[in-house]
Design a protein around this motif. Sequence first.
Motif, PDB file in Angstrom:
ATOM      1  N   ALA A  61     -29.423  -7.843 -13.325  1.00 51.96           N
ATOM      2  CA  ALA A  61     -29.439  -6.407 -13.017  1.00 51.96           C
ATOM      3  C   ALA A  61     -28.297  -6.046 -12.078  1.00 51.96           C
ATOM      4  O   ALA A  61     -28.304  -4.970 -11.474  1.00 51.96           O
ATOM      5  CB  ALA A  61     -30.775  -6.020 -12.405  1.00 51.96           C
ATOM      6  N   ARG A  62     -27.322  -6.923 -11.981  1.00 56.92           N
ATOM      7  CA  ARG A  62     -26.215  -6.688 -11.049  1.00 56.92           C
ATOM      8  C   ARG A  62     -25.249  -5.643 -11.598  1.00 56.92           C
ATOM      9  O   ARG A  62     -24.812  -5.713 -12.749  1.00 56.92           O
ATOM     10  CB  ARG A  62     -25.457  -7.997 -10.794  1.00 56.92           C
ATOM     11  N   ILE A  63     -24.934  -4.666 -10.765  1.00 57.94           N
ATOM     12  CA  ILE A  63     -23.894  -3.692 -11.088  1.00 57.94           C
ATOM     13  C   ILE A  63     -22.612  -4.169 -10.417  1.00 57.94           C
ATOM     14  O   ILE A  63     -22.520  -4.204  -9.180  1.00 57.94           O
ATOM     15  CB  ILE A  63     -24.258  -2.278 -10.585  1.00 57.94           C
ATOM     16  N   ILE A  64     -21.622  -4.543 -11.203  1.00 53.45           N
ATOM     17  CA  ILE A  64     -20.366  -5.056 -10.647  1.00 53.45           C
ATOM     18  C   ILE A  64     -19.491  -3.869 -10.271  1.00 53.45           C
ATOM     19  O   ILE A  64     -19.181  -3.018 -11.118  1.00 53.45           O
ATOM     20  CB  ILE A  64     -19.638  -5.945 -11.668  1.00 53.45           C
ATOM     21  N   PRO A  65     -19.096  -3.749  -9.010  1.00 48.97           N
ATOM     22  CA  PRO A  65     -18.279  -2.601  -8.584  1.00 48.97           C
ATOM     23  C   PRO A  65     -17.018  -2.488  -9.430  1.00 48.97           C
ATOM     24  O   PRO A  65     -16.442  -3.493  -9.856  1.00 48.97           O
ATOM     25  CB  PRO A  65     -17.960  -2.916  -7.120  1.00 48.97           C
ATOM     26  N   ASP A  75     -17.222   7.209 -14.919  1.00 54.00           N
ATOM     27  CA  ASP A  75     -16.964   8.508 -14.287  1.00 54.00           C
ATOM     28  C   ASP A  75     -17.618   9.668 -15.043  1.00 54.00           C
ATOM     29  O   ASP A  75     -17.826  10.744 -14.469  1.00 54.00           O
ATOM     30  CB  ASP A  75     -15.450   8.767 -14.201  1.00 54.00           C
ATOM     31  N   SER A  76     -17.934   9.457 -16.314  1.00 59.73           N
ATOM     32  CA  SER A  76     -18.479  10.569 -17.102  1.00 59.73           C
ATOM     33  C   SER A  76     -19.890  10.950 -16.665  1.00 59.73           C
ATOM     34  O   SER A  76     -20.349  12.056 -16.929  1.00 59.73           O
ATOM     35  CB  SER A  76     -18.477  10.216 -18.597  1.00 59.73           C
ATOM     36  N   TRP A  77     -20.603  10.041 -16.007  1.00 57.82           N
ATOM     37  CA  TRP A  77     -21.953  10.333 -15.537  1.00 57.82           C
ATOM     38  C   TRP A  77     -21.900  10.671 -14.050  1.00 57.82           C
ATOM     39  O   TRP A  77     -21.259   9.963 -13.271  1.00 57.82           O
ATOM     40  CB  TRP A  77     -22.883   9.140 -15.777  1.00 57.82           C
ATOM     41  N   GLU A 116     -24.266   5.183 -10.657  1.00 55.01           N
ATOM     42  CA  GLU A 116     -23.765   3.908 -10.161  1.00 55.01           C
ATOM     43  C   GLU A 116     -22.235   3.903 -10.212  1.00 55.01           C
ATOM     44  O   GLU A 116     -21.632   4.649 -10.987  1.00 55.01           O
ATOM     45  CB  GLU A 116     -24.310   2.742 -11.001  1.00 55.01           C
ATOM     46  N   LEU A 117     -21.644   3.046  -9.410  1.00 52.76           N
ATOM     47  CA  LEU A 117     -20.183   2.992  -9.292  1.00 52.76           C
ATOM     48  C   LEU A 117     -19.646   1.653  -9.792  1.00 52.76           C
ATOM     49  O   LEU A 117     -18.898   0.958  -9.104  1.00 52.76           O
ATOM     50  CB  LEU A 117     -19.751   3.237  -7.841  1.00 52.76           C
ATOM     51  N   GLY A 118     -20.040   1.295 -10.983  1.00 56.14           N
ATOM     52  CA  GLY A 118     -19.573   0.046 -11.563  1.00 56.14           C
ATOM     53  C   GLY A 118     -20.184  -0.126 -12.935  1.00 56.14           C
ATOM     54  O   GLY A 118     -20.729   0.812 -13.519  1.00 56.14           O
TER      55      GLY A 118
END
Length: 617
Positions: A468-472, A484-486, A511-513
Motif C-alpha cells: 500500500a506504499r505510495i512512492i513520492p 496531478d489530474s486528481w 496523494e502525491l505519488g
Amino acid sequence: MNMENKYSRWFGRMMWAGIIVNGCIAVLALWKPLWVIAQLDLPPATPLVWPRFSALLLFELYVLYMPATQPLRFPRSAVLSVVPRITGVVFFLLIYLSGHPPSYLIFALNDLFFGLSQAILLYLATQPGRRAVRAPQAGLRPFYMWILLPLLLLLPGYGAWFYLLRERPVRYEAAEDHFKYGSIGTEFEQGIPYWIWFVLPRVFPEKLPAAGGYTSLGVVWEESRELPIGFTKQTIGFPRVGLNCAVCHISSYRKSASDSLPTVVLGGTGQTFDAQGYLRFLFACASDSRFTPDILLPEIERGYSLSFLERQLYRYLLIPLTRSALLEQKASFAWTDARPAWGHGRVDPFNPVKFGILELPMDRTIGNSDVMPLWGMKDRPAGAYHWDGLNSAVKEVVISSAIADGSPPKVINRPDVQEALRRVRAFIDELPAPKYPFVINETLKARGKPIYEAHCASCHGNEGQGTARIIPIEEIGTDAHRMDSWSEQAAVDFNHYTAGYAWQLGAFRKELGYLATPLKGLWLRAPYLHNGSVPTLKDLLEPVANRPLSFYRGNDVYDTDNVGFVSNLPQVVRNGLTQPLSRYDTMLPGNGNQGHLYGVNLAPEAKRALLEFMKSL
C-alpha cells in the motif's frame, strides 16, 4: 335548480375519472409504497411516512374537489380543480429535466391529459349563451361509461409503461458470465437503443478505423455471442445497450500472428480496446446528417420487423433523442480534443468525473493512463487503489467505477444494481492472475529470484502481491500528469456526491505519488508504467535514453523475448480482418516514459535472469 349542459357534464365525468385514477395511485402508495417506488423508478424515500403522507394529501385534495364535478353550480371549485393540474405539468417536467428518472413524465402526462381536457371543457361549458338543460336525476351512470372510460384512460399510461419503462432484467447465473455481460445499471440513463447501436456500423462504416464493425475498435467478441464482452443488453421499455466493467477489464493474447482466435483473460487491462475510439465513433455518427429515421429505420428493419407502434417510437422519439443525447455527450467530452488521444488500452478515468459528474471548473490536466487489472483483489494489501492510491476502499472503487461508466447514484441505489455490483466484487476478489503460458527457463528464473528480492520486493512484495506504499513523485520520477489530474477538491466533492445513501462514498483522497502496484500476472500487463509508456519489460529495465520514443499499442500477439506485446507494427490481422493500431508518442504531454529507474544499471545477464523470474509472478 341544478342546470348543466353537455360540456359541463363531460367536465364532471373527467373530474370523476381523474379522482378514480389518482385515488388508485394513492391507495397503492399508502398500502405498498416500496412497490410503487420501485415500479416508477423513483428515488428512495426515507422514512416511508413521506410517500404515504403524500398519498393522504392526494386523497384529501380530491375530496375537496368533488364539488367541481358540478362546474356550473360550483364554478370556483371547478377553476381551482384545473389550476393544480396545469402547475403539476410544469412541476413534474422541471423535475424530469433536472435529471430525475423518466417515470416523472408519467405524472406530467397524467396531469396534462386531465388538465387540458378539463380546461377545454370548462371553457366551453361556461361560454355565454350556452344552452343549459336540466341535470339528470341522481342515479347510476350508464354502466359502459364506468367500464370504458377508465380503460381508455389507462391505455395510454400502459403503453407508456410498456414501451418506455417496462423492465425485463437478464440474470446470468454463472459469475463469469455476469462479469462479462451482466448489467451494472448503465442502461437506465446511458443506454443506447439496441437496434440503433446495431445498425450504426452498417450505416456509417467510414467512421470506423477499418472494416469489421465494432471489432475494428478492438472489442473482444466471443463466438456465437450477440454482443462483445463488456457490452450489456437490458429491456427497459425497449432493448438498450450499456457497458460494464469487463469492457475495459479484459485481456487477450495470441501465441503467434497465425493463431486465429485469442485466449481471453478476464479482469485484465483491455489492451486491445480503443474506448475513446468507440465514443468518437458514436459522436461522429450523431453529427452526421444521415442520423435520421428515414435512413436508420430501413436498416433496422433489414434485421428486425418493427411493429407499427415500435416504428413510431423509433421515428419520433428514440432516434431523435439518441442523436440529441450523443451530441450532448460529445460536447461534454470536447475537452479531450485538446489532449493526447487515449489509444488502445488507455482511458482518462477521472477527468470525466471531475468535469462531467462533479462539474468542477475545466483545467488543463491530462489523466490518460493504462487500465489496471483486477486480479486477486482479495489478496492485495488493503489501503490504496488506483494508480495513485486515491481511494482506500475496494467497495468504493467498484461503486465509483460504475458511476463513471454511467450509473448515477439513484440507479446504483436500486437493490438489483446493488446485488449486481456485489457479484462483481465477489468475482474479482477470487479472480486469479493468469499463469505465464509459455516455457520458462527454470535455471534463469532461480537466478532471477534474489535479484528481484533485492531490487523490487521492498515496494512490490516478495511474491508480487504489492504494497500500500505510495512512492513520492520525487522518488519514482515518472510522468506526473496522471497524479496531478486528481485534486483535493475533486476528492472532497466525490465523497459528498453520494451523500444520503447508505453506501455513500467517503474514502477518496489526494496523494502525491504513485502506488507500488501488485505484479501478479505481470507478463500480461504490458505496456508498462501507469501511462503505458514503455512497451515491454525488457525496455523498462533500460535507461530512459534507450527506451522507445514511439511504438504501437493494441496488438495481442505476444513477444516472449521482450515480455510484452509486439509493438513495432502499425496494424494487426485478427480473424482475417486488418485492424489499425494506435501510435504512442512519448514526447506528448502525459505520455512521458521517464522514471522508474530501478534495475536499469544491472548487468545484461542479471536483467535476463530478472525478466525470467518476473514471467512467473
